[in-house]
Design a protein around this motif. Structure first.
Motif, PDB file in Angstrom:
ATOM      1  N   PHE A   3      46.646  31.761  41.899  1.00 22.23           N
ATOM      2  CA  PHE A   3      46.348  33.108  42.380  1.00 22.23           C
ATOM      3  C   PHE A   3      45.982  34.038  41.226  1.00 22.23           C
ATOM      4  O   PHE A   3      45.249  35.020  41.438  1.00 22.23           O
ATOM      5  CB  PHE A   3      47.543  33.678  43.145  1.00 22.23           C
ATOM      6  N   ALA A   4      46.495  33.767  40.012  1.00 19.81           N
ATOM      7  CA  ALA A   4      46.133  34.617  38.869  1.00 19.81           C
ATOM      8  C   ALA A   4      44.663  34.466  38.526  1.00 19.81           C
ATOM      9  O   ALA A   4      43.991  35.449  38.157  1.00 19.81           O
ATOM     10  CB  ALA A   4      47.007  34.257  37.664  1.00 19.81           C
ATOM     11  N   ILE A   5      44.127  33.247  38.626  1.00 16.17           N
ATOM     12  CA  ILE A   5      42.696  33.047  38.377  1.00 16.17           C
ATOM     13  C   ILE A   5      41.869  33.818  39.397  1.00 16.17           C
ATOM     14  O   ILE A   5      40.874  34.489  39.066  1.00 16.17           O
ATOM     15  CB  ILE A   5      42.367  31.540  38.412  1.00 16.17           C
ATOM     16  N   ILE A   6      42.303  33.742  40.671  1.00 21.12           N
ATOM     17  CA  ILE A   6      41.566  34.466  41.716  1.00 21.12           C
ATOM     18  C   ILE A   6      41.674  35.972  41.484  1.00 21.12           C
ATOM     19  O   ILE A   6      40.676  36.710  41.595  1.00 21.12           O
ATOM     20  CB  ILE A   6      42.126  34.086  43.096  1.00 21.12           C
ATOM     21  N   ALA A   7      42.892  36.466  41.149  1.00 21.61           N
ATOM     22  CA  ALA A   7      43.071  37.904  40.948  1.00 21.61           C
ATOM     23  C   ALA A   7      42.270  38.398  39.748  1.00 21.61           C
ATOM     24  O   ALA A   7      41.679  39.495  39.777  1.00 21.61           O
ATOM     25  CB  ALA A   7      44.551  38.197  40.758  1.00 21.61           C
ATOM     26  N   THR A   8      42.237  37.597  38.664  1.00 22.02           N
ATOM     27  CA  THR A   8      41.464  38.010  37.483  1.00 22.02           C
ATOM     28  C   THR A   8      39.977  38.066  37.805  1.00 22.02           C
ATOM     29  O   THR A   8      39.263  38.984  37.340  1.00 22.02           O
ATOM     30  CB  THR A   8      41.727  37.033  36.333  1.00 22.02           C
ATOM     31  N   SER A   9      39.500  37.126  38.597  1.00 27.27           N
ATOM     32  CA  SER A   9      38.070  37.107  38.936  1.00 27.27           C
ATOM     33  C   SER A   9      37.699  38.221  39.905  1.00 27.27           C
ATOM     34  O   SER A   9      36.645  38.847  39.768  1.00 27.27           O
ATOM     35  CB  SER A   9      37.699  35.745  39.536  1.00 27.27           C
ATOM     36  N   LEU A  10      38.560  38.459  40.901  1.00 25.54           N
ATOM     37  CA  LEU A  10      38.231  39.436  41.941  1.00 25.54           C
ATOM     38  C   LEU A  10      38.588  40.864  41.570  1.00 25.54           C
ATOM     39  O   LEU A  10      38.027  41.807  42.143  1.00 25.54           O
ATOM     40  CB  LEU A  10      38.937  39.051  43.239  1.00 25.54           C
ATOM     41  N   ILE A  11      39.533  41.040  40.661  1.00 27.74           N
ATOM     42  CA  ILE A  11      39.975  42.397  40.321  1.00 27.74           C
ATOM     43  C   ILE A  11      39.635  42.741  38.870  1.00 27.74           C
ATOM     44  O   ILE A  11      38.916  43.711  38.589  1.00 27.74           O
ATOM     45  CB  ILE A  11      41.482  42.554  40.577  1.00 27.74           C
ATOM     46  N   GLY A  12      40.173  41.947  37.930  1.00 29.93           N
ATOM     47  CA  GLY A  12      39.990  42.293  36.521  1.00 29.93           C
ATOM     48  C   GLY A  12      38.549  42.224  36.062  1.00 29.93           C
ATOM     49  O   GLY A  12      38.126  43.029  35.216  1.00 29.93           O
ATOM     50  N   LYS A  13      37.770  41.250  36.572  1.00 24.05           N
ATOM     51  CA  LYS A  13      36.387  41.068  36.131  1.00 24.05           C
ATOM     52  C   LYS A  13      35.374  41.711  37.059  1.00 24.05           C
ATOM     53  O   LYS A  13      34.167  41.610  36.819  1.00 24.05           O
ATOM     54  CB  LYS A  13      36.077  39.568  36.021  1.00 24.05           C
ATOM     55  N   GLN A  14      35.825  42.372  38.105  1.00 21.42           N
ATOM     56  CA  GLN A  14      34.899  43.012  39.023  1.00 21.42           C
ATOM     57  C   GLN A  14      34.365  44.303  38.408  1.00 21.42           C
ATOM     58  O   GLN A  14      35.097  45.026  37.704  1.00 21.42           O
ATOM     59  CB  GLN A  14      35.588  43.292  40.366  1.00 21.42           C
ATOM     60  N   ALA A  15      33.132  44.612  38.698  1.00 19.46           N
ATOM     61  CA  ALA A  15      32.492  45.788  38.094  1.00 19.46           C
ATOM     62  C   ALA A  15      33.185  47.078  38.487  1.00 19.46           C
ATOM     63  O   ALA A  15      33.218  48.047  37.715  1.00 19.46           O
ATOM     64  CB  ALA A  15      31.016  45.832  38.509  1.00 19.46           C
ATOM     65  N   THR A  16      33.753  47.102  39.676  1.00 20.15           N
ATOM     66  CA  THR A  16      34.411  48.324  40.140  1.00 20.15           C
ATOM     67  C   THR A  16      35.627  48.671  39.300  1.00 20.15           C
ATOM     68  O   THR A  16      35.960  49.852  39.117  1.00 20.15           O
ATOM     69  CB  THR A  16      34.828  48.167  41.610  1.00 20.15           C
ATOM     70  N   PHE A  17      36.309  47.638  38.759  1.00 16.93           N
ATOM     71  CA  PHE A  17      37.557  47.868  38.038  1.00 16.93           C
ATOM     72  C   PHE A  17      37.438  47.656  36.524  1.00 16.93           C
ATOM     73  O   PHE A  17      38.441  47.616  35.827  1.00 16.93           O
ATOM     74  CB  PHE A  17      38.647  46.920  38.564  1.00 16.93           C
ATOM     75  N   LEU A  18      36.225  47.528  36.017  1.00 17.81           N
ATOM     76  CA  LEU A  18      36.080  47.306  34.578  1.00 17.81           C
ATOM     77  C   LEU A  18      36.535  48.504  33.764  1.00 17.81           C
ATOM     78  O   LEU A  18      37.055  48.360  32.654  1.00 17.81           O
ATOM     79  CB  LEU A  18      34.622  46.968  34.245  1.00 17.81           C
ATOM     80  N   GLU A  19      36.345  49.708  34.279  1.00 20.22           N
ATOM     81  CA  GLU A  19      36.750  50.916  33.571  1.00 20.22           C
ATOM     82  C   GLU A  19      38.092  51.448  34.063  1.00 20.22           C
ATOM     83  O   GLU A  19      38.523  52.512  33.606  1.00 20.22           O
ATOM     84  CB  GLU A  19      35.672  52.002  33.758  1.00 20.22           C
ATOM     85  N   ASP A  20      38.729  50.710  34.990  1.00 25.64           N
ATOM     86  CA  ASP A  20      40.025  51.146  35.527  1.00 25.64           C
ATOM     87  C   ASP A  20      41.135  50.641  34.605  1.00 25.64           C
ATOM     88  O   ASP A  20      41.334  49.417  34.453  1.00 25.64           O
ATOM     89  CB  ASP A  20      40.206  50.597  36.942  1.00 25.64           C
ATOM     90  N   GLU A  21      41.870  51.563  33.984  1.00 28.79           N
ATOM     91  CA  GLU A  21      42.940  51.179  33.060  1.00 28.79           C
ATOM     92  C   GLU A  21      44.066  50.450  33.781  1.00 28.79           C
ATOM     93  O   GLU A  21      44.653  49.498  33.247  1.00 28.79           O
ATOM     94  CB  GLU A  21      43.493  52.416  32.345  1.00 28.79           C
ATOM     95  N   LEU A  22      44.390  50.884  34.992  1.00 27.74           N
ATOM     96  CA  LEU A  22      45.458  50.233  35.757  1.00 27.74           C
ATOM     97  C   LEU A  22      45.101  48.795  36.089  1.00 27.74           C
ATOM     98  O   LEU A  22      45.918  47.879  35.931  1.00 27.74           O
ATOM     99  CB  LEU A  22      45.740  51.021  37.039  1.00 27.74           C
ATOM    100  N   ALA A  23      43.873  48.573  36.525  1.00 32.93           N
ATOM    101  CA  ALA A  23      43.437  47.220  36.871  1.00 32.93           C
ATOM    102  C   ALA A  23      43.403  46.329  35.639  1.00 32.93           C
ATOM    103  O   ALA A  23      43.813  45.155  35.682  1.00 32.93           O
ATOM    104  CB  ALA A  23      42.073  47.261  37.541  1.00 32.93           C
ATOM    105  N   GLN A  24      42.926  46.847  34.519  1.00 31.16           N
ATOM    106  CA  GLN A  24      42.883  46.042  33.306  1.00 31.16           C
ATOM    107  C   GLN A  24      44.283  45.798  32.741  1.00 31.16           C
ATOM    108  O   GLN A  24      44.529  44.772  32.109  1.00 31.16           O
ATOM    109  CB  GLN A  24      42.010  46.744  32.259  1.00 31.16           C
ATOM    110  N   GLU A  25      45.193  46.738  32.950  1.00 33.61           N
ATOM    111  CA  GLU A  25      46.563  46.561  32.458  1.00 33.61           C
ATOM    112  C   GLU A  25      47.287  45.461  33.217  1.00 33.61           C
ATOM    113  O   GLU A  25      48.064  44.686  32.624  1.00 33.61           O
ATOM    114  CB  GLU A  25      47.331  47.876  32.572  1.00 33.61           C
TER     115      GLU A  25
END
Length: 543
Positions: free
Chosen positions: A289-311
């Motif tokens: 699930f971490a691989i899926i979460a990193t791909s769908l959230i951390g690497k998504q363009a919408t959350f690239l500038e989101d500090e909370l998502a990157q944290e």
């Protein structure tokens, strides 16, 4: 024929060997690879054992060669395939021999351990240290050992509370004394158990913890400390002696009042393997699930500038830690709701993860642990049954020996006189008191055990005494109920017989009354006849 023998004290030249092989090939070309009756070839091996090789048609004695000479033979003849095949067979044979040696060693250890255990538990078998066996198997030895463990636990807690600012010289002296005292006690206990159970006691899995803790105590207290060697890690590991409380729980596991406590303790100690595989499964689920979460959230363009998502989901490591927090349901809404405000579908991902990781996997782990606890409880019940059966057999044997002791003439039949004569001996009276039989109860005891023939055999005596000692069981109550019913039926039968006899007596009385009336009437008739005869006689005399 040109025989060639490869001896251990000499070597052959390549020419002689070639001539021998060629002559054989010329004589029997069609049977190069067929074993003949007069040609014996023993496959060489590289185990160091000696074998032989002859290429003669004559029945000659097989000579021995070394492994090196066989290697030279293969190289000279150019038979590299045979060399590889022989090398492979040698390795396989060595592996089989090693495996068989390991198996033989394992079963030898198992049989030796069983023999040592039987030598301790069976009093009929000789023991090299009988006094030590009686000491170790006595309840007092186990009680004293558990008391020392209990006291050592409090001392370890007191030592852990001593800090550099609070400790005094008196505290150091007391700590040094009690440390050496407890180490000495544990070493003496371990030596006593080794002398009783032999060296296999040290290799038993359930004793590894005790042996390791005693070894650490000796290492830090009696070896490193006198030389001024400070090993802080080993000294901290001595605090693990509190784990010996598990042995204290094991000592009272068969007592009914500690049944629940032992079930919890055993479930905790034996769930180690389950916990290991649980962590493996949790790690796999978290990684997936971490691989899926990193791909769908951390690497998504919408959350690239989101500090909370990157944290929380910037890489796989951060995602795994975040999902572990989500698995424990610890303040997970603090990062879930802000992310869901940008992408609503993230809530579906979190709900799916909670359903799989929390509702399914953790509950399955709980079910496995509970199942193991139930299995352990059934095993303890079987152990209690085996122990009760063993105690029953020991009790029967003890009562049989007591019967033979009071049977004076040794004919296997105990009379009342022999029983009363045996009670005059002090040891017999002590044994009867141990069986809860007082001297004043001897008469009553005989009346209860005797079936009316005035003698008791060994079986009647043993089973009668056991019934008197133990509590009333269901079969005893049923037997008593049956006997009461038989007695009631007998009483009813006697009452019926008495009633029938009473009716017969009434009939006899009525018949006697009628008979008396008839006799009286007969007497009156006789009297009247007598008077009539008398009157007839008087009338005839007058005529």
């Amino acid at each position: 024929a040109l025989p060639i023998s490869i001896a251990s004290n000499g070597a052959v030249t390549a020419l002689d060997l070639s001539l021998s092989i060629m002559s054989k090939a010329n004589r029997r070309p069609s049977q190069d690879r067929r074993p003949s009756q007069d040609k014996q070839v023993t496959s060489p091996s590289f185990k160091g054992s000696k074998s032989s090789l002859t290429l003669s048609d004559d029945s000659e004695e097989v000579e021995q060669v070394t492994g090196f000479q066989k290697l030279v033979d293969f190289i000279v003849t150019g038979d590299f395939k045979g060399l590889g095949r022989d090398w492979k067979n040698g390795i396989k044979q060595r592996a089989r021999n090693t495996k068989q040696a390991v198996i033989d060693t394992y079963w030898w250890f198992i049989n030796t351990r069983k023999f040592h255990e039987l030598r301790v538990t069976d009093d009929s078998m000789p023991h090299p240290f009988p006094r030590m066996r009686r000491l170790v198997m006595s309840p007092e030895f186990e009680s004293v050992g558990n008391f020392v463990i209990f006291c050592n636990t409090f001392v370890v807690g007191w030592q852990a509370g001593l800090t550099a600012k609070r400790i005094t010289e008196t505290d150091k002296s007391i700590s040094f004394i009690v440390e050496n005292l407890f180490t000495f006690c544990f070493v003496v206990e371990l030596l006593c158990r080794v002398l009783c159970w032999s060296w296999t006691f040290l290799l038993a899995r359930e004793n590894w913890l005790d042996v390791m803790l005693v070894f650490l105590g000796v290492l830090t207290t009696w070896i490193f400390a006198p030389f001024g060697i400070e090993v802080e890690l080993l000294r901290k590991l001595t605090a693990l002696r509190t784990l010996r409380l598990v042995r204290l729980a094991r000592a009272v596991r068969l007592r009914p009042e500690f049944k629940e406590m032992w079930a919890l303790m055993k479930g905790l100690t034996e769930s180690g393997e389950t916990l290991v595989w649980t962590y493996v499964m949790i790690g796999c689920v978290l990684y997936f699930f971490a691989i899926i979460a990193t791909s769908l959230i951390g690497k998504q363009a919408t959350f690239l500038e989101d500090e909370l998502a990157q944290e929380y989901f910037g890489d796989v490591g951060k995602s795994m830690f975040t999902l572990f927090q989500l698995m424990t349901l610890d303040s997970w809404t603090g990062f879930a709701r802000p992310l869901m405000e940008k992408q609503v579908w993230i809530g579906v991902f979190f709900i799916l993860f909670i359903s799989v990781a929390v509702f399914v996997m953790l509950n399955l782990v709980t079910a496995v642990i509970v199942e193991n606890a139930f299995s352990d409880s059934k095993a303890d019940e079987k152990e209690l049954a085996v122990r009760a059966e063993r105690e029953k057999e020991e009790e029967l044997e003890d009562l049989k020996q007591f019967f033979l002791q009071i049977d004076a003439d040794g004919n296997g039949q105990l009379t009342k006189g022999e029983l009363f004569a045996a009670t005059k001996h002090r040891k017999v009276r002590q044994k009867m008191r141990a069986l809860d039989i007082m001297p004043k109860d001897i008469d009553e005891l005989w009346d209860i055990l005797d079936d009316g023939n005035g003698e008791l055999d060994a079986e009647e005596f043993v089973h009668g005494i056991r019934r008197l000692r133990g509590e009333a069981k269901a079969k005893d109550i049923l037997r008593l109920y049956k006997e009461l019913r038989q007695f009631e039926a007998a009483v009813d039968s006697v009452e019926q017989n008495i009633k029938t006899a009473k009716d017969r007596m009434e009939n006899i009385r009525a018949q006697l009354t009628r008979c008396r009336t008839d006799v009286a009437a007969f007497q009156r008739t006789i009297m009247r006849a007598k008077e009539a005869v008398k009157m007839c006689a008087q009338t005839q005399s007058m005529v």
